[in-house]
Motif scaffolding. Structure first.
Motif, PDB file in Angstrom:
ATOM      1  N   TYR A  80       9.408   1.624   6.780  1.00 26.15           N
ATOM      2  CA  TYR A  80       9.404   1.524   8.237  1.00 26.15           C
ATOM      3  C   TYR A  80       9.586   0.091   8.731  1.00 26.15           C
ATOM      4  O   TYR A  80       9.158  -0.245   9.827  1.00 26.15           O
ATOM      5  CB  TYR A  80       8.116   2.132   8.797  1.00 26.15           C
ATOM      6  N   THR A 120       2.256   3.701  10.012  1.00 28.65           N
ATOM      7  CA  THR A 120       1.654   3.473   8.696  1.00 28.65           C
ATOM      8  C   THR A 120       0.287   4.153   8.599  1.00 28.65           C
ATOM      9  O   THR A 120      -0.057   4.738   7.566  1.00 28.65           O
ATOM     10  CB  THR A 120       1.513   1.965   8.431  1.00 28.65           C
ATOM     11  N   TYR A 170      -0.025  12.277   7.345  1.00 23.71           N
ATOM     12  CA  TYR A 170       0.732  12.835   8.472  1.00 23.71           C
ATOM     13  C   TYR A 170       1.910  11.919   8.793  1.00 23.71           C
ATOM     14  O   TYR A 170       1.969  11.300   9.849  1.00 23.71           O
ATOM     15  CB  TYR A 170      -0.167  13.021   9.688  1.00 23.71           C
ATOM     16  N   GLU A 171       2.856  11.836   7.860  1.00 24.40           N
ATOM     17  CA  GLU A 171       4.004  10.948   8.048  1.00 24.40           C
ATOM     18  C   GLU A 171       4.913  11.497   9.145  1.00 24.40           C
ATOM     19  O   GLU A 171       5.347  12.655   9.090  1.00 24.40           O
ATOM     20  CB  GLU A 171       4.795  10.820   6.749  1.00 24.40           C
ATOM     21  N   ILE A 176       5.204   4.266   1.165  1.00 24.16           N
ATOM     22  CA  ILE A 176       6.270   3.962   2.133  1.00 24.16           C
ATOM     23  C   ILE A 176       6.535   2.464   2.219  1.00 24.16           C
ATOM     24  O   ILE A 176       6.916   1.946   3.267  1.00 24.16           O
ATOM     25  CB  ILE A 176       5.904   4.488   3.530  1.00 24.16           C
ATOM     26  N   ASN A 209       0.783   7.869   8.160  1.00 24.91           N
ATOM     27  CA  ASN A 209       1.193   8.169   6.788  1.00 24.91           C
ATOM     28  C   ASN A 209       0.022   8.056   5.816  1.00 24.91           C
ATOM     29  O   ASN A 209      -0.102   8.853   4.880  1.00 24.91           O
ATOM     30  CB  ASN A 209       2.315   7.225   6.354  1.00 24.91           C
ATOM     31  N   SER A 210      -0.871   7.084   6.049  1.00 20.31           N
ATOM     32  CA  SER A 210      -1.989   6.860   5.127  1.00 20.31           C
ATOM     33  C   SER A 210      -2.961   8.032   5.098  1.00 20.31           C
ATOM     34  O   SER A 210      -3.701   8.200   4.136  1.00 20.31           O
ATOM     35  CB  SER A 210      -2.731   5.570   5.501  1.00 20.31           C
ATOM     36  N   PRO A 265      -0.556  11.609   0.909  1.00 16.71           N
ATOM     37  CA  PRO A 265       0.165  10.514   1.558  1.00 16.71           C
ATOM     38  C   PRO A 265       1.227   9.945   0.636  1.00 16.71           C
ATOM     39  O   PRO A 265       1.047   9.883  -0.576  1.00 16.71           O
ATOM     40  CB  PRO A 265      -0.942   9.490   1.854  1.00 16.71           C
ATOM     41  N   LYS A 266       2.342   9.549   1.240  1.00 15.97           N
ATOM     42  CA  LYS A 266       3.467   9.036   0.450  1.00 15.97           C
ATOM     43  C   LYS A 266       3.478   7.515   0.444  1.00 15.97           C
ATOM     44  O   LYS A 266       2.989   6.868   1.363  1.00 15.97           O
ATOM     45  CB  LYS A 266       4.784   9.554   1.035  1.00 15.97           C
TER      46      LYS A 266
END
Length: 790
Positions: free
Chosen positions: A63, A140, A147-148, A59, A143-144, A56-57
């Protein structure tokens, strides 16, 4: 330092020193994802594939633009009341684990009611409660867990999907290596002693070895992955013998090079993988072409009523433009996003959300495509044009899927499995024989058998045949929901027709009125009431009445199979069957009639003299040879004598059938072994269409859309029905012929392979050629079938 890989994503975790639950992780993000899955009982994610996740990135703030309601509105597919639906493009979707976790998002957040993955397009369609979770929260969350979504801000829409070019890259690597290995093998082929000196021989052989490494470990990796997943799931798929052949060739060749006992088979190995990928690339391109034809050109001609300067005209949905004024009648589907201008809207969004709850809307409110109007007629202004794929997506919604039968492709899977077992057995037995007779041929025999007898051609027969049939029938104005309908259509033995609007046409009906003169107020109210109904008789009657100012009704109700009633101020009107309007049936007149009562006073009746569809008698005479034919009509017996003269003697005629009677009739005969095809207008016949083995809705520029039907037939092609059924039967024959051709090819190929007369590289060339030949055969055969229809 001990080498460790991240349990979640598979990256190097040797230096991170992050452990949890006796497992190593490359970063705290992966560790957090693992904790989330474990706490929410989703640890099965890791059982489907080893290290399937992505890191996960971070972010923070990325967003924040999703706090802007205008941007969110552009991204949402549906937004009404508490429910929002969005489709997000997720580049990381790559395996069964991805599908499993993304379709179980509700376990991570209970406010998410549904999530469906389209693996081919790498998208996930999420339905959620917008009161308790926002789109930003959803993104969010995705992404966590690694799977962004990819969201483009250029036009507030989901970004363009990148074309998967991996097969092209793998094909390029294999082709480059194959060419160089063949070049380096020339001295061996021609035994050039002067050039093939001792010091160069080893160099060339090791170069061939190094050229083969990227081919085996990169270009061929899909075969290994597929075979491994199949074996882990205890399934012998068609990639198992291919992967085994590649491993044997590479191992034997590497051993010869290392032990300096020969040059190996690197030319055969790289050639094998190159030609396999070439065949796979051709298949992929062909099938994507068929899919394109199906998605964008074979979408059904549902009609809608456009209001143009107070005049009403029927247009097809793909002709709708932004700013058009549309009339949506009772039970009609809203095909585009729009603004309610006039009338009372009570919308059923169950087609979209799966929830049967209805919502009321006032003038100025936004209405979304996919809603169904349930209370009279409304007028709307169009905000967006219709997307060609939208109605097809709605039609195929999982909410309405019914397991009517196993798809024919399951037979293909069964054949492929048994075929693979047979091939492996033959390969091992033949190799054991040659080990004793001539050990030098054993390896070639083993590899050639595995490659030449691959059941790829068998696996391709059904999807290519069905895909092309779907495309052809769509061009001929017969639109099937999916490929399984073709097989079901080939099995039917009983055909049931509705009468009004199905075997009769509304465009040439003659109507006479008998009874008391209607006052101008009553005629205006009658016209306004009929305007809201989609029943074929209502539409015919509406068209012949004089033009009047249309009223906005206070109340409107339609009783399926009975009639309609409406109120305006203190006036009441009922239109429908004699019993519905409170009048005793006049037995002297047995034609189809619509009775009228105003303010509880019987006024009279409109008598319909039906015009039957062109070619009806000829069609029934053709069908009677192979099928039991039945007419199930909700009308009285007025047309019985005409139909008896018009139709074959064995045709069953049943009248005064309510919608529930039709359903029960079909259900009873199915228990007696009947495979039923039901053909109706899609309005009163929704239950019968759903119950039948195959349900066909007749479309005559009417937007009465029912997910219960399996196919939609343009009314102008009604007299071609027997051709469509015959094409379905012929499609099954084509598949069986393809199986036979593949079997003959395999028997011949196996003979040469088992007797040691076939080199692996020749087998690798022949295998994709056999697959291509099946594709060419099915395409030509199905195209010839299509020419039989006008």
């Amino acid at each position: 330092m001990e080498h460790k890989t991240c349990f979640h994503c598979g990256l190097d975790a040797s230096t991170s020193e992050i452990t949890f639950d006796e497992k190593s992780f490359c970063c705290n993000g992966c560790k957090t994802v693992y904790e989330i899955f474990t706490v929410n009982d989703l640890s099965c994610y890791y059982d489907l594939q080893q290290a399937p996740g992505a890191t996960p990135k971070e972010i923070a703030g990325k967003y924040n633009f999703l706090d802007n309601p205008k941007i969110v509105e552009q991204l949402l597919e549906f937004n009404d009341d508490k429910t929002q639906i969005v489709t997000l493009y997720i580049p990381h979707i790559h395996c069964s684990s991805c599908i499993w976790i993304l379709e179980n998002l509700n376990k991570l957040n209970p406010e998410i009611s549904d999530s469906t993955v389209n693996f081919g397009k790498k998208t996930v369609r999420v339905t959620y409660n917008s009161e308790n979770i926002l789109l930003k929260d959803l993104v969010t969350l995705l992404n966590s867990i690694g799977y962004e979504p990819f969201i483009s801000l250029d036009d507030y829409s989901i970004g363009k999907k990148e074309i998967n070019r991996s097969i092209i890259y793998k094909l390029g690597v294999a082709g480059f290596a194959f060419g160089n290995v063949m070049f380096l093998s020339f001295p061996e082929y021609f035994e050039v002693g002067e050039f093939w000196l001792e010091q160069y021989k080893h160099l060339f052989r090791w170069l061939m070895f190094f050229f083969s490494l990227p081919v085996v470990f990169y270009s061929a990796q899909d075969y290994f992955i597929s075979a491994f997943k199949g074996l882990r799931s205890k399934i012998l798929n068609i990639d198992v013998p291919i992967a085994l052949g590649i491993i044997v060739l590479f191992t034997r060749s590497s051993a010869e090079i290392i032990l300096n006992i020969g040059s190996g088979f690197f030319d055969s190995l790289t050639g094998l993988i190159f030609f396999l990928l070439l065949g796979k690339f051709f298949q992929q391109k062909t099938y994507s072409y068929l899919s394109f034809e199906r998605d964008y050109k074979s979408y059904f001609p549902i009609g809608i009523t456009k209001i143009n300067e107070e005049k009403e005209e029927s247009i097809q949905v793909y002709d709708i433009q932004k700013g058009d004024r549309l009339l949506i009648r009772n039970e009609e589907l809203i095909p585009v996003d729009c603004i309610l201008i006039k009338g009372k809207a009570r919308i059923d969004y169950s087609f979209v959300t799966g929830e049967s709850k209805t919502v009321s809307k006032q003038s100025g409110d936004k209405l979304f495509a996919g809603g169904k109007q349930l209370e009279g007629s409304i007028e709307v202004d169009v905000l967006k044009t219709v997307e060609q794929s939208y109605l097809t997506q709605l039609w195929s919604n999982d909410i309405f899927k019914k397991d009517k039968a196993l798809a024919f492709t399951n037979i293909t899977n069964s054949i492929s499995k048994n075929f693979t077992i047979a091939v492996l057995s033959i390969a091992f037995l033949a190799t054991a024989y040659w080990m004793f007779v001539d050990s030098n041929k054993a390896l070639n025999v083993f590899t050639s058998v595995l490659i030449i007898a691959c059941p790829c051609a068998i696996a391709l027969a059904a999807p290519f045949t069905f895909g092309n049939i779907l495309r052809i029938l769509g061009k001929k104005k017969f639109y099937l929901k999916n490929a399984s309908v073709i097989e079901q259509l080939s099995k039917i033995n009983t055909i049931i027709f509705d009468k009004t609007g199905t075997i009769t046409t509304n465009k040439e009906t003659t109507i006479n009125y008998e009874g008391l003169q209607l006052s101008q107020e009553e005629e205006i109210l009658l016209k306004s009431t009929l305007r809201g109904s989609n029943h074929p008789l209502s539409r015919s009657l509406y068209d012949i009445l004089n033009e009047h100012e249309i009223l906005t009704l206070n109340d409107y109700k339609e009783h399926l199979g009975k009639g309609i009633e409406a109120n305006y101020n203190n006036q009441n009107i009922k239109v429908g069957a004699a019993s519905f309007v409170g009048h005793s049936m006049d037995t002297a007149t047995l034609n189809t009639c619509v009775h009228i009562s105003a303010n509880n006073q019987y006024k009279g009746k409109f008598t319909f003299y039906n015009k039957y569809r062109k070619g009806l008698s000829k069609l029934f005479n053709r069908l009677k040879k192979d099928y039991d034919l039945v007419i199930l009509s909700g009308d009285n017996e007025g047309e019985k004598d005409n139909l008896t003269k018009l139709l074959p003697t064995k045709t069953k005629l049943l009248f005064n059938q309510k919608p529930e009677d039709k359903l029960e009739y079909i259900k009873y005969h199915q228990t007696e072994g009947a495979n039923v095809l039901m053909i109706g207008d899609g309005l009163n016949d929704a239950g019968a269409l759903a119950q039948s083995n195959v349900g066909i809705a007749i479309s005559e520029n009417v937007n009465v859309f029912s997910p219960a039907c399996d196919a939609i037939l343009d009314a102008s092609k009604f007299n071609q029905l027997h051709h469509y059924i015959n094409i379905s039967k012929s499609a099954i024959k084509i598949i069986k012929w393809s199986f036979l051709l593949s079997l003959i090819y395999n028997m011949i190929g196996l003979y040469f392979a088992v007797t040691g007369q076939l080199a692996p590289v020749i087998a690798a060339i022949l295998m994709p050629l056999s697959s291509i030949s099946i594709v060419v055969f099915t395409t030509i055969a199905t195209n010839l079938l299509g020419r039989k229809i006008d």
